[in-house]
Design a protein around this motif. Sequence first.
Motif, PDB file in Angstrom:
ATOM      1  N   VAL A  91       0.856  -1.183   0.000  1.00 42.64           N
ATOM      2  CA  VAL A  91       0.000   0.000   0.000  1.00 42.64           C
ATOM      3  C   VAL A  91       0.892   1.233   0.000  1.00 42.64           C
ATOM      4  N   GLU A  92       0.670   2.101  -0.964  1.00 41.66           N
ATOM      5  CA  GLU A  92       1.348   3.392  -1.000  1.00 41.66           C
ATOM      6  C   GLU A  92       0.342   4.477  -0.631  1.00 41.66           C
ATOM      7  N   VAL A  93       0.720   5.312   0.321  1.00 41.71           N
ATOM      8  CA  VAL A  93      -0.151   6.397   0.772  1.00 41.71           C
ATOM      9  C   VAL A  93       0.101   7.630  -0.089  1.00 41.71           C
ATOM     10  N   GLU A  94      -0.943   8.114  -0.718  1.00 43.70           N
ATOM     11  CA  GLU A  94      -0.854   9.295  -1.580  1.00 43.70           C
ATOM     12  C   GLU A  94      -1.585  10.445  -0.898  1.00 43.70           C
ATOM     13  N   THR A  95      -0.829  11.395  -0.386  1.00 44.15           N
ATOM     14  CA  THR A  95      -1.430  12.500   0.369  1.00 44.15           C
ATOM     15  C   THR A  95      -1.964  13.605  -0.530  1.00 44.15           C
ATOM     16  N   GLY A  96      -1.545  13.599  -1.797  1.00 45.08           N
ATOM     17  CA  GLY A  96      -1.952  14.667  -2.698  1.00 45.08           C
ATOM     18  C   GLY A  96      -0.981  15.831  -2.736  1.00 45.08           C
ATOM     19  N   TYR A  97       0.147  15.690  -2.038  1.00 42.97           N
ATOM     20  CA  TYR A  97       1.147  16.767  -2.029  1.00 42.97           C
ATOM     21  C   TYR A  97       1.702  16.996  -3.433  1.00 42.97           C
ATOM     22  N   LYS A 123       5.142  -4.523  -8.985  1.00 41.39           N
ATOM     23  CA  LYS A 123       5.880  -5.748  -9.326  1.00 41.39           C
ATOM     24  C   LYS A 123       6.469  -6.441  -8.102  1.00 41.39           C
ATOM     25  N   PHE A 124       6.448  -5.765  -6.949  1.00 40.02           N
ATOM     26  CA  PHE A 124       7.054  -6.333  -5.747  1.00 40.02           C
ATOM     27  C   PHE A 124       6.066  -7.108  -4.871  1.00 40.02           C
ATOM     28  N   ALA A 125       4.809  -7.183  -5.279  1.00 42.30           N
ATOM     29  CA  ALA A 125       3.813  -7.877  -4.455  1.00 42.30           C
ATOM     30  C   ALA A 125       2.718  -8.454  -5.341  1.00 42.30           C
ATOM     31  N   ASN A 126       1.931  -9.346  -4.758  1.00 42.36           N
ATOM     32  CA  ASN A 126       0.812  -9.923  -5.505  1.00 42.36           C
ATOM     33  C   ASN A 126      -0.268  -8.888  -5.801  1.00 42.36           C
ATOM     34  N   LYS A 127      -0.444  -7.962  -4.848  1.00 36.21           N
ATOM     35  CA  LYS A 127      -1.456  -6.918  -5.036  1.00 36.21           C
ATOM     36  C   LYS A 127      -0.880  -5.564  -4.637  1.00 36.21           C
ATOM     37  N   PHE A 128      -1.340  -4.531  -5.351  1.00 33.50           N
ATOM     38  CA  PHE A 128      -0.888  -3.175  -5.063  1.00 33.50           C
ATOM     39  C   PHE A 128      -2.100  -2.266  -4.888  1.00 33.50           C
ATOM     40  N   VAL A 129      -2.061  -1.468  -3.822  1.00 38.05           N
ATOM     41  CA  VAL A 129      -3.179  -0.590  -3.464  1.00 38.05           C
ATOM     42  C   VAL A 129      -2.643   0.814  -3.206  1.00 38.05           C
ATOM     43  N   ILE A 130      -3.404   1.811  -3.618  1.00 42.02           N
ATOM     44  CA  ILE A 130      -3.078   3.191  -3.258  1.00 42.02           C
ATOM     45  C   ILE A 130      -4.102   3.672  -2.239  1.00 42.02           C
ATOM     46  N   ALA A 131      -3.600   4.292  -1.172  1.00 40.42           N
ATOM     47  CA  ALA A 131      -4.461   4.841  -0.124  1.00 40.42           C
ATOM     48  C   ALA A 131      -4.394   6.362  -0.169  1.00 40.42           C
ATOM     49  N   THR A 132      -5.519   6.994   0.090  1.00 37.41           N
ATOM     50  CA  THR A 132      -5.581   8.449   0.047  1.00 37.41           C
ATOM     51  C   THR A 132      -6.604   8.935   1.069  1.00 37.41           C
ATOM     52  N   PRO A 133      -6.474  10.158   1.569  1.00 35.96           N
ATOM     53  CA  PRO A 133      -7.483  10.669   2.508  1.00 35.96           C
ATOM     54  C   PRO A 133      -8.873  10.653   1.879  1.00 35.96           C
ATOM     55  N   ILE A 134      -9.863  10.399   2.683  1.00 35.97           N
ATOM     56  CA  ILE A 134     -11.227  10.263   2.163  1.00 35.97           C
ATOM     57  C   ILE A 134     -11.760  11.578   1.602  1.00 35.97           C
ATOM     58  N   ASP A 135     -11.156  12.703   2.001  1.00 38.62           N
ATOM     59  CA  ASP A 135     -11.602  13.998   1.487  1.00 38.62           C
ATOM     60  C   ASP A 135     -10.790  14.441   0.268  1.00 38.62           C
ATOM     61  N   SER A 136     -10.043  13.515  -0.303  1.00 36.68           N
ATOM     62  CA  SER A 136      -9.244  13.808  -1.488  1.00 36.68           C
ATOM     63  C   SER A 136      -9.540  12.750  -2.543  1.00 36.68           C
ATOM     64  N   TYR A 137      -9.145  13.018  -3.777  1.00 39.76           N
ATOM     65  CA  TYR A 137      -9.281  11.983  -4.797  1.00 39.76           C
ATOM     66  C   TYR A 137      -8.245  12.207  -5.885  1.00 39.76           C
ATOM     67  N   PHE A 138      -7.977  11.164  -6.628  1.00 44.04           N
ATOM     68  CA  PHE A 138      -7.020  11.245  -7.723  1.00 44.04           C
ATOM     69  C   PHE A 138      -7.585  10.504  -8.927  1.00 44.04           C
ATOM     70  N   GLN A 139      -7.098  10.864 -10.092  1.00 42.49           N
ATOM     71  CA  GLN A 139      -7.539  10.214 -11.321  1.00 42.49           C
ATOM     72  C   GLN A 139      -6.698   8.963 -11.581  1.00 42.49           C
ATOM     73  N   ILE A 140      -7.322   7.961 -12.176  1.00 41.08           N
ATOM     74  CA  ILE A 140      -6.639   6.708 -12.511  1.00 41.08           C
ATOM     75  C   ILE A 140      -6.640   6.531 -14.023  1.00 41.08           C
ATOM     76  N   ASP A 141      -5.486   6.282 -14.588  1.00 36.58           N
ATOM     77  CA  ASP A 141      -5.453   5.957 -16.015  1.00 36.58           C
ATOM     78  C   ASP A 141      -6.068   4.572 -16.211  1.00 36.58           C
ATOM     79  N   PRO A 142      -6.996   4.429 -17.155  1.00 33.66           N
ATOM     80  CA  PRO A 142      -7.672   3.136 -17.364  1.00 33.66           C
ATOM     81  C   PRO A 142      -6.720   1.968 -17.613  1.00 33.66           C
ATOM     82  N   LEU A 143      -5.543   2.257 -18.138  1.00 36.29           N
ATOM     83  CA  LEU A 143      -4.566   1.191 -18.389  1.00 36.29           C
ATOM     84  C   LEU A 143      -4.264   0.402 -17.120  1.00 36.29           C
ATOM     85  N   LEU A 144      -4.245   1.095 -15.979  1.00 37.54           N
ATOM     86  CA  LEU A 144      -3.789   0.492 -14.731  1.00 37.54           C
ATOM     87  C   LEU A 144      -4.748  -0.540 -14.156  1.00 37.54           C
ATOM     88  N   ILE A 145      -5.983  -0.547 -14.630  1.00 40.74           N
ATOM     89  CA  ILE A 145      -6.938  -1.514 -14.088  1.00 40.74           C
ATOM     90  C   ILE A 145      -7.257  -2.625 -15.082  1.00 40.74           C
TER      91      ILE A 145
END
Length: 212
Positions: A91-97, A123-145
């Motif tokens: 899990v990588e925490v993305e604060t939006g900074y 590539k370092f794990a079976n699953k990868f997750v991004i975490a972010t504050p609930i009052d923030s959001y980020f865009q996801i490139d469709p390629l990644l899913i």
Amino acid sequence: MSEKFDEDIDAIVERILFKKREETFENKLRKVARKLKELHRLSLVKINHSVMEVVVASELLGKGFEVDVEHDLGSLVCDVYAEKGDGSLIVEVETGYVPPEHALDPLSYTYVRIISKVARYSKFANKFVIATPIDSYFQIDPLLIKTPNERTEEEILRVKELCDKYYKNPPIELEELKSARLHGVMLINVDDAKVLELDPERYLELISNLPR
């Protein structure tokens, strides 16, 4: 400064333990807290990010994972690394900074930053997750899913071109983009010390109508 950091880390731990005080869980959570305090004394972590790591760690510990924070992957250090059985999760925490040098292109910078994190860490794990504050959001490139087999060469080259504008040393490699995969998004509510986890398709659906 270290004293205030320690107080805040202790406070979020107690907030979590108020809802779940079980000995093994508590011991593992306090171990996470101790590591972050030690790293702060070395000026390696900051409080906003660390508090969110504690909340994410508590969520995963509650699900039976063994958890480490600021985990050394060899060439990188990830925010939260978890294992359960034969499975692993990062899990990588993305604060939006956004750094000052990208004050005029924060959306583009953040968009590519998310791509780079998925490419470099997944590539370092079976699953990868991004975490972010609930009052923030980020865009996801469709390629990644998409699964690697669903991706076209044209899509991969498009994303590679985007990445090359921001990441040159080292660059994001084509091979990384061919296999990079986002498996989930965690929305962190620090006030209530809880996490809402969504699959990336659902997250993309929720943010699709928000302004860009």
